[in-house]
Scaffold this motif. Sequence first.
Motif, mmCIF file in Angstrom:
data_model
loop_
_atom_site.group_PDB
_atom_site.id
_atom_site.type_symbol
_atom_site.label_atom_id
_atom_site.label_comp_id
_atom_site.label_asym_id
_atom_site.label_seq_id
_atom_site.Cartn_x
_atom_site.Cartn_y
_atom_site.Cartn_z
ATOM 1 N N LYS A 54 37.796 62.189 37.729
ATOM 2 C CA LYS A 54 37.454 60.928 37.056
ATOM 3 C C LYS A 54 38.642 60.339 36.292
ATOM 4 N N LYS A 55 39.845 60.686 36.687
ATOM 5 C CA LYS A 55 41.035 60.158 36.027
ATOM 6 C C LYS A 55 41.379 58.795 36.603
ATOM 7 N N ARG A 56 41.694 57.824 35.717
ATOM 8 C CA ARG A 56 42.039 56.468 36.147
ATOM 9 C C ARG A 56 43.541 56.259 36.038
ATOM 10 N N GLU A 57 44.083 55.597 37.079
ATOM 11 C CA GLU A 57 45.505 55.261 37.101
ATOM 12 C C GLU A 57 45.654 53.793 37.474
ATOM 13 N N SER A 58 46.459 53.078 36.698
ATOM 14 C CA SER A 58 46.638 51.642 36.919
ATOM 15 C C SER A 58 47.421 51.405 38.200
ATOM 16 N N VAL A 59 46.880 50.519 39.055
ATOM 17 C CA VAL A 59 47.535 50.142 40.308
ATOM 18 C C VAL A 59 48.353 48.867 40.130
ATOM 19 N N GLY A 60 47.873 47.934 39.317
ATOM 20 C CA GLY A 60 48.539 46.668 39.073
ATOM 21 C C GLY A 60 47.609 45.735 38.320
ATOM 22 N N TYR A 61 48.093 44.545 37.990
ATOM 23 C CA TYR A 61 47.279 43.597 37.237
ATOM 24 C C TYR A 61 47.567 42.184 37.715
ATOM 25 N N ILE A 62 46.640 41.271 37.346
ATOM 26 C CA ILE A 62 46.743 39.844 37.670
ATOM 27 C C ILE A 62 46.372 39.072 36.419
ATOM 28 N N VAL A 63 47.147 38.042 36.078
ATOM 29 C CA VAL A 63 46.881 37.184 34.926
ATOM 30 C C VAL A 63 46.478 35.811 35.453
ATOM 31 N N LEU A 64 45.257 35.371 35.084
ATOM 32 C CA LEU A 64 44.731 34.072 35.510
ATOM 33 C C LEU A 64 44.829 33.085 34.358
ATOM 34 N N ASP A 65 45.207 31.839 34.663
ATOM 35 C CA ASP A 65 45.337 30.784 33.674
ATOM 36 C C ASP A 65 43.980 30.106 33.505
ATOM 37 N N LEU A 66 43.477 30.089 32.264
ATOM 38 C CA LEU A 66 42.168 29.502 32.004
ATOM 39 C C LEU A 66 42.172 28.004 32.251
ATOM 40 N N ARG A 67 43.354 27.376 32.139
ATOM 41 C CA ARG A 67 43.412 25.924 32.327
ATOM 42 C C ARG A 67 43.183 25.512 33.774
ATOM 43 N N SER A 68 43.273 26.447 34.699
ATOM 44 C CA SER A 68 43.046 26.116 36.107
ATOM 45 C C SER A 68 41.583 26.198 36.511
ATOM 46 N N VAL A 69 40.696 26.581 35.587
ATOM 47 C CA VAL A 69 39.271 26.673 35.907
ATOM 48 C C VAL A 69 38.672 25.281 35.858
#
Length: 948
Positions: A87-102
Amino acid sequence: MASKTDQLLIVVSILEGRHFPKSARLSLVVQASFDGEQLATDPVEHRDQPYFSTELAWELDRRTLHQHRLQRTPIKLQCFAVDSVSKKRESVGYIVLDLRSVQDVKQEPRWYPLLSSKYTKQKPALLLSMALENDTKPSEPSPDRFKAKKAPPRQGSPAVSDLLPDKLEASLIPDQGYHQVGPADHCSDMFVLSVTVAFATKLEQLIPSTMKLSVEGSGFFFYYSLLGNDITSEPFHNLLSPDFEPERASVRIRSSKQILQTFLSQQPSLQVHLCCGNHSLGSTDVSLSALAAVSVDLENKAATVEGAFILQPPKRTKQALPALPADLQPTVGVAVTLRREEVAPQSLGKKEGESEAESLLEELQRGQEQAGLLAAADLEFPVLQQSQTEATAEGGASSVSVSAPKVSIPSSAHHYCFSLDLRSLGNLSLTHPIAATLRYSYPFFGSAAPIMTNPPVELQRNMEASLPQSYCAFDFATLPQQLQDTFLQVPLVVEVWHRDSTSRDQLIGRASVQLSRLLSSERSRVLASTGEQSWRQTHQDRIAVLNTHRPSRKVAELSYVATLEDLGLVKAREVIVSDSSQNEAAVPTQPSSHPAAPSLSVAPLGPTAPTAPRDTQEYRTALELELWKEEQEDLFDDQLRKKELSHMQALAEEWRKRDRERESLVKKKEVEYSLLEEQLQKTLSDLEKREKQLLESELETQRLQRELRAEHDLTQRELQESSRRLQQDCDHRVAMERDKVRLMEEERGRLLQQIADGEFRYKQLEKEFQLYREQQNIRPEFRLQSEVNLLTLEKVELERKLESTTKSKLHYKQQWGRALKELARFKQREQENAMTRLKKQQAELEAMRLRYLATEQKEAVHQDRKELDDIRNELNRLKQQEDRLGPASSPSGPAPTQSVIESADEHLSRLLEERDTLLRTGVYTHEDRIIAELNRQIQDAMRDRGNL
């Protein structure tokens, strides 16, 4: 407190992934965080294309959404690989979304690559889409309003209201440049919804006392959202007397009157914010209920909501500001107009079209009464926020228009020239050939008009074709940071279309040109045509054209060369957009300086027919550029002459402005201090009350302390008495245990003595038994009986050996008989098949057979004789023993004799059976040596039997 209609949902749809390594032991989880709240998807298989199909939503009101957009609050998606065992978690990557594009409209899903990915070679990505939905909840009907019942529809034709959904949405039609409200078959009219921000007063009342006006150098501006599009006004710096040109933002809506009025009745109030940088200083709500009234006649005139609206500070600062009189309230003049597109603004009457400026000036003089607002000529241009830039980059076009007669270019803006040369298209994976045409648009360069290659080129499978007239250049002005941000966030999407003369054009695929790679390429210094030096960056690449329906499938490959030239700072601070530049399709302009200033020129796609050199577009563009450069030089010289005078005037104006600011702040602080004095008096009275309460509480505390101390002493005495009783009880138990131990020691000694006496008696009895045993061994009967027993055992052993020998011989005899039979059959078969060969080798085979049989018979006879000798010796020994025993063993005498006779009979029968078996095979006769030997043994056995 926001109304129920202001409740929104930010929905992030996580559909699937691609380019992930396959792992049976791991699973993938995507965790999204926004405004301190974290949501996560269910674990899915860790494979090449994981399938999430999950929607994550956050609930908030429209005001909070505006605050987050101003503060640029991101939505961060983090992908984890979870071990199914540990049950160990390892980060694969991340994504940052701009709220102004919603946006409120539904957007197509896009692939977002994982940043700081663990799998650097495969470049994994997630397919995401974001949408802004209304959180519809049942609202209580107002008892004060009367609502008439709707007339029943005619039979055979259902009412339009029955066909409408519960919540109407405005969908953007990118190709046509308008929003559609309602079903397409019921939308036949075109309307224009306009919002004008005209003036503002007493804005200094919204500035907190802790903020210095001279420090905030980013300027102030008004912000509002129109159908999901973020609109900002031109910045201004003087709050005491705001000086900004009125701007009108317009959206085109395709709908019907009834559907549009229903849609407007569902919309929340229009919120207008006064902003400084990323902070909202105050806001006001403009109700749109008057536009949705049934009595409004939109066929001949426009519906207008206008007035001077009071700006309210944010909730967090409301308590800190004093209550202001009516003449000191900060206000903003706003007008919202709804009209049919066919109705001209000039025919709307004096109040709507002839002189809205005069009515708004009268409104400002009268106070907060209803009046008109300033109007300006409509000039279409796309919304300049990041969200709209991304939408147009994906192929859509904004439908919002804002009036602005001129374009301001910042002094730090640079003049850029971007060129794109689409070289070739190849490696087609389709089975059929296509007539390829490429199309792209990038509004950041100043034009949303698509650029297309012409004529189409025929492309076949595994063939590469050059693209004619595919070179295009764009001249534009923008800030270097805005250029870098746009190139990093918005790719240039090139669409590949198949043109067929018999059917509609078909979209084959899309290729994304990452302009960020152009920024990271090597810069080289070049000499421009004007004699000035500039920087040039060039990037050449070959990218994949992906299928629109299956993004993971490559359709073809596109080869391109992109070049960016930095021509230095723009000399003019303001450029007037001429009619010729607006009308030229090959020289698009964009009247805004936020993402990019007006485009200076765009090179044409290529001449379609030979023309005179002076009539070509390149010549006209170069001529306009030279004229523009001369005009800029004149402007620059004029600016140098007026520089000293402008500086002195600016210093004087700044000094007067700061004096007015100080006077305004002094008045404001006097009001604040009076309010603080009242609060201080109230606080003093509250402190006196609290002091009395503290004295009473102190007395009560002392009383409770005494009671607690007495209770503690009583408890301490009870504990001591209980400890004393426990000590006595323990001493008594110890004494009893000691007595028990003493008694057990005595019992142990007694038992040890009994054991010693028993061992002594056992030794005595053992000696007596040994003596009795010796006496018994001396007796002769015992000795004879022992010998008889030994002989009986030997006899049984001999019988067992004899039986096993007989069985083994019988088995040998059977095997030998089978072998002889097989040999006879083989001999007969060989005789039938090859008589000639057998006659030649008969003598040799007969000799070999005789030797072999003789040897085997000799060994068998020798073994039989040995066994017979052993039997005779054994019989003789038994006879001798019987003779020695005499009468004592006479009862058991006949038994051995009978056994010997039976053994002789068995031996005789065995010899007879063996002879008969050999004769029955047909191989042997009575004259053979082995048969004669068996006859002799049979006679000897019969003679021995007769002697017995």
